[in-house]
Design an enzyme around this catalytic site. Structure first.
Site, mmCIF file in Angstrom:
data_model
loop_
_atom_site.group_PDB
_atom_site.id
_atom_site.type_symbol
_atom_site.label_atom_id
_atom_site.label_comp_id
_atom_site.label_asym_id
_atom_site.label_seq_id
_atom_site.Cartn_x
_atom_site.Cartn_y
_atom_site.Cartn_z
ATOM 1 C CG HIS A 90 29.000 -41.763 -20.836
ATOM 2 N ND1 HIS A 90 28.549 -41.938 -19.560
ATOM 3 C CD2 HIS A 90 28.037 -41.072 -21.486
ATOM 4 C CE1 HIS A 90 27.350 -41.386 -19.440
ATOM 5 N NE2 HIS A 90 27.014 -40.855 -20.600
ATOM 6 C CB VAL A 92 12.004 -39.094 -44.197
ATOM 7 C CG1 VAL A 92 11.684 -40.360 -44.975
ATOM 8 C CG2 VAL A 92 13.299 -38.469 -44.695
#
Lengths: 591, 419
Positions: A130, A253
């Site tokens: 961008h 996790v």
């Protein structure tokens, strides 16, 4: 009335079920509501006052239960591991951090819950590097986007990843829009974005020959570029791995043990780790990880975005990445404009806030045209299912800009989920309430652009933090260069011939749409980050991404994988362990 | 650089027939095939029913292919297998091809080219099926590849979308292998496949056929778990109240075939939006001189017998190809005609005896194909029934009509008294 009281009042008006509290410098919302829109709107209201660190929005949606997709693997392969750094998340941010940290002599481990890197937002992404003209000057998005953008050319060269910088174009339809564009141009200048200029129709056509007739000109921003987010992420991961970082896929996790603002241990489906430092690059789950670590100051409100891919034959319709200016009213909308001034303002606001306002056309790095994405709030962090009405709406709107676009040009579409925060900004910082965590959270667009720059800061902070307890030395053997395996379709005939003579498998075309040879598939299977599944190969090389969508090549690719891995055909999966393709031999498969 | 008279791209039934016919007409022929073996898609079509028109026998796909492969071998035609064409250009010397195979990059030059590149299947995304991205969504041809060529079972319980012939054949095949076919869903109000296949593959095995019903969405994170089906209105739009969920592990698609003409497009060949194949004259020469098209690349056939026939026509014409001016007129189609091949007529040809292939737009009983030249009916043929899935073939000699470049030649289908 204080700002806090004002917020409380407004939220009470929105829903009496929501409680508002100030806790640890954050504004905290709790309660249960009937509509997700209410929950999101409450969060947005709470974010209006910048005096808080962030919005912690724990409003639940009645009847909605989250079902995070967790890997089925359970073993102890990571048990008792004591890495210096544990990076959670193998998207482009996590992988960029891993590579940056591999410049240091550290024991770094990266875990990714999905079966491959770039499995979340990084894969469902148009690949635009961008310009960043629309960000606020004081946002982290701007800070990292502009730095990241300027790093891309060099990084892409080092990692042998395709990158093109053909600019970005904002199309204008009415003369008065030039004034607004002028303001945007000044804004860009003050932010250090170079080269932004106004182009009249004739000049604009040099960049975008297919701009529709009603376009009078546009703003051209030369720093816009395009990459392949999947290839970039895989390249970062491969280079990190070559320089010593250990990557573990299918590793989620699940919990953390903290003590006095310090992470002691981290539980995964593959055992308990004791990292000195944790880096949170967990994308749509980054607020959950921050919560486990006791460092949460923000909330992810997932936002779906759908992109549409056309056949390469339709790729000519856009050369850069272009969108209509946010103020533009296209000719077909003229008749819908209400007469009165109030109605007009309302109409403009609707255009500015519609779900499809940010949709543009992108010439992808592989030559397809990409259309999208829209923006739809969702409570489900992994809702990547596509929807008919949304895809149809995107096409309908964009047919006014890409006037040649036909439904038959479309070969695929996909949905990703952005990890938006209520502040609509990244959360890149050291831990506030926990001393051994660094947040790289809430990274959504322009994350692909920003990732390399975010990685620089995070790695610096990580080294600083670790240096208080150990001597952190430079990794003298760090090699920044990664060579991509050869792509024969892009070569000239002499180069191609020479490679086939060396390895005849390069002369056997397996994927006819994207012209990919058996040799290239074997290279991918032998790569440092080999993912021997149909999707693993598809994501690296693109067989199955062309117009036949794998109809012809998928049985062939499966055979090559089975032979290479020494497994039966029925053991070759699409992606996850349970994504079985065939159920075993015929006759034996009877119900 | 290999230099030859005719190059045929594609070693399926169309390409084999074209190569044999071109050789027979005296040309030096080279056939290029991307797979390891000749035969094309017939290799995996182990059901019978092939060759009824041509041989008066019911052959399996491989048997049908074998008859041509034998002739091909006997004629000593050269074939490059496992060879993939990457580039075609028209040059003053002829048509220049670049291909790759295990030996490297190959350069070839020929006077004429026959494109027998077949077709591909429409995919789930092309018919706008939405939802998640699990495994278990196959085109019928891919499922057939798994079962018939690899001996692998891709499903235990499936829904088939589309009543195209391959879908019907696969419904029976899966049933015979012990899989369950929950049903065949067809968005149109009439079946797409041959009537004989509806009976032999569905009704004989108690497999339900649901007309005006389609699949709109798929569910399942890893393997497909269910599909959403619904009824559609006349405009093929889903009707809200009719959505229901059907549990299955596979969705098999038989929703249409698209002629493969990417190479033709690179040469600038004009395509007919109705057939998705090249616009051709009566010798099946495309808009580019010296480039011919046949088989399923020309238009999607329902019988292989006609694929071979068009291959022979193109192959013979390619062998006799002389660079000369064409004087073409358009064969205009109107009322009730879905498409007609050829689309043009070259008046300079010595012989204007032409094989015409056409399909009607809808199911029509007791109708006639009528040919009008400059407003006068000159030919009509009566059909007891015309069905879009069943291609019709007519031979007609335009010679005696004395056509001129100004002639208006017009085909229509109309209900008229049988004469």
């Amino acid at each position: 009335m204080s700002k806090y009281q004002k917020i409380c009042k407004k939220i009470a008006q929105l829903s009496p079920e929501v409680s508002v509290k100030e806790e640890r410098g954050c504004i905290v919302l709790r309660g249960e509501v009937d509509s997700w829109e209410t929950a999101v709107n409450a969060g947005k209201l709470a974010a209006k006052d910048a005096q808080y660190i962030g919005v912690v929005n724990d409003i639940r949606l009645k009847g909605f239960v989250e079902h995070p997709r967790l890997p089925l693997e359970h073993d102890a392969s990571l048990d008792e591991m004591r890495p210096d750094v544990l990076i959670i998340g193998g998207g482009i941010t996590g992988c960029a951090i891993a590579r940056e940290l591999s410049k240091w002599k550290l024991n770094t481990v990266l875990v990714e819950k999905g079966p491959d890197v770039a499995y979340g937002q990084s894969r469902a992404n148009g690949g635009v590097v961008h310009v960043g003209i629309n960000f606020s000057k004081h946002s982290q998005k701007h800070y990292y986007n502009i730095r990241g953008n300027s790093m891309y050319a060099e990084l892409s060269k080092q990692l042998d990843v395709p990158f093109e910088q053909k600019g970005q174009v904002l199309l204008c339809c009415k003369k008065w829009e030039r004034l607004l564009v002028g303001a945007l141009k000044l804004h860009g200048k003050s932010m250090g974005i170079r080269g932004v200029c106004w182009l009249g129709r004739e000049e604009l056509l040099k960049h975008e020959p297919c701009a529709p007739d009603f376009v009078i000109g546009g703003m051209y921003m030369p720093t816009g570029g395009i990459t392949s987010p999947m290839e970039m992420t895989a390249a970062l991961a491969e280079n990190a791995s070559a320089n010593g970082v250990r990557l573990f896929l299918n590793t989620a996790v699940l919990d953390m043990e903290t003590k006095n603002g310090h992470i002691v241990s981290v539980d995964t489906n593959r055992g308990r780790l004791y990292p000195k430092l944790v880096i949170n690059a967990a994308g749509v789950y980054s607020d959950k990880i921050a919560e486990m670590a006791g460092d949460r100051t923000f909330t992810i409100h997932p936002r779906r975005g759908t992109d549409i891919i056309t056949d390469k034959k339709a790729g000519y319709m856009v050369k850069t990445s272009m969108e209509k200016s946010p103020f533009s009213i296209l000719p077909y909308q003229n008749s819908q404009i209400p007469r009165g001034p109030l109605g007009r303002i309302k109409f403009m606001m609707n255009i500015l806030h519609s779900n499809t306002k940010g949709i543009g056309l992108i010439h992808s790095i592989h030559g397809n045209m990409l259309i999208g994405p829209n923006a739809i709030e969702t409570p489900d962090r992994e809702d990547t299912a596509t929807r008919r009405e949304e895809v149809e709406e995107i096409i309908k709107v964009q047919q006014h800009v890409a006037t040649d676009l036909k439904f038959s040009d479309i070969i695929a579409y996909f949905t990703g989920v952005r990890s938006a925060t209520y502040e609509e900004d990244f959360v890149v910082r050291r831990g506030i309430f926990t001393d051994n965590i660094i947040e790289a959270a809430g990274i959504q667009s322009p994350g692909v652009t920003a990732a390399p720059a975010i990685a620089v800061d995070i790695s610096k902070w990580a080294v600083e933090a670790l240096s208080s307890n150990m001597a952190v030395k430079k990794n003298d053997s760090f090699d920044p260069v990664r060579h991509a395996p050869p792509r024969l379709a892009h070569m000239n005939e002499q180069e191609r011939n020479a490679l086939i003579l060396k390895n005849p498998d390069y002369g056997v075309i397996i994927c006819r749409c994207e012209e990919i040879s058996k040799g290239e598939i074997l290279d991918a299977l032998n790569s440092p980050l080999c993912v021997p599944t149909l999707d693993g190969i598809k994501r690296r090389l693109r067989p199955g991404m062309g117009r036949c969508q794998g109809g012809f090549c998928s049985p062939l690719v499966m055979q090559i994988i089975a032979e290479h891995e020494g497994i039966p055909l029925s053991e070759v999966k699409k992606s996850s362990v349970e994504s079985v393709v065939t159920f075993g031999e015929t006759k034996g498969a009877a119900v | 650089m290999t230099n030859t008279d005719v190059i045929v791209i594609g070693g399926g039934p169309a390409g084999l027939a074209a190569a044999i016919a071109a050789k027979k007409a005296g040309a030096e022929v080279l056939l290029i095939e991307r797979e390891a073996r000749l035969g094309g898609i017939l290799k995996q079509c182990i059901h019978d029913g092939f060759g009824l028109v041509r041989f008066g026998e019911k052959l399996s796909g491989p048997e049908y292919a074998e008859r041509f492969i034998q002739k091909f071998d006997e004629a000593n035609i050269e074939a490059l297998t496992l060879t993939f064409v990457t580039k075609i250009e028209k040059t003053p010397e002829g048509i220049r091809l670049t291909a790759v195979n295990r030996n490297g990059v190959v350069q070839l030059l020929s006077k004429a080219l026959v494109l027998a590149t077949g077709c591909r299947e429409r995919t789930a995304k092309q018919i706008f099926i939405h939802g998640t991205r699990p495994s278990g969504i196959f085109t019928a041809g891919t499922a057939q590849h798994f079962i018939n060529l690899l001996g692998q079972m891709p499903t235990k319980k499936c829904v088939i979308l589309g009543s195209g012939d391959i879908g019907l054949i696969m419904a029976r095949r899966i049933t015979l292998e012990g899989g369950k076919v929950v049903g065949v869903y067809e968005a149109k109000s009439t079946p797409s496949g041959l009537t004989r296949n509806i009976y032999q593959c569905l009704y004989d095995y108690d497999i339900p056929l649901y007309l005006s019903k389609t699949v709109t969405r798929v569910f399942g994170d890893d393997r497909l778990a269910a599909v959403e089906v619904c009824s559609v209105d006349e405009n093929m739009r889903p009707i809200e109240e009719t959505f229901e969920i059907v549990e299955c592990d596979s969705l098999i698609l038989s929703v249409g075939l698209i002629p493969e003409n990417e190479l033709a497009e690179n040469l600038g060949v004009e395509l007919d939006p109705r057939t998705k194949g090249p616009v051709c004259d009566e010798h099946l020469m495309t808009s580019v001189d010296g480039v011919f098209s046949c088989g399923n690349a020309l238009h999607v056939n329902d019988l292989v017998d006609y694929v071979s026939e068009s291959g022979e026509c193109a192959g013979k014409a390619a062998a006799n190809f002389l660079r000369r001016e064409r004087t073409e007129i358009e064969l205009i189609i109107g009322k009730n005609v879905q498409y007609l091949i050829p689309q043009r007529l070259d008046l300079n040809a010595e012989d204007l005896k032409t094989v015409l292939y056409f399909r009607s737009r809808e199911v029509l009983q007791k109708n006639s194909l009528i040919l009008t030249v400059d407003g006068c009916d000159v030919y009509r043929k009566w059909f007891s029934v015309l069905r879009p899935p069943e291609m019709e073939r007519v031979e007609f000699d335009f010679g005696p009509l004395g056509l001129t470049p100004q002639s208006q030649v017009y085909f229509r289908i109309e209900e008229v008294e049988r004469t």
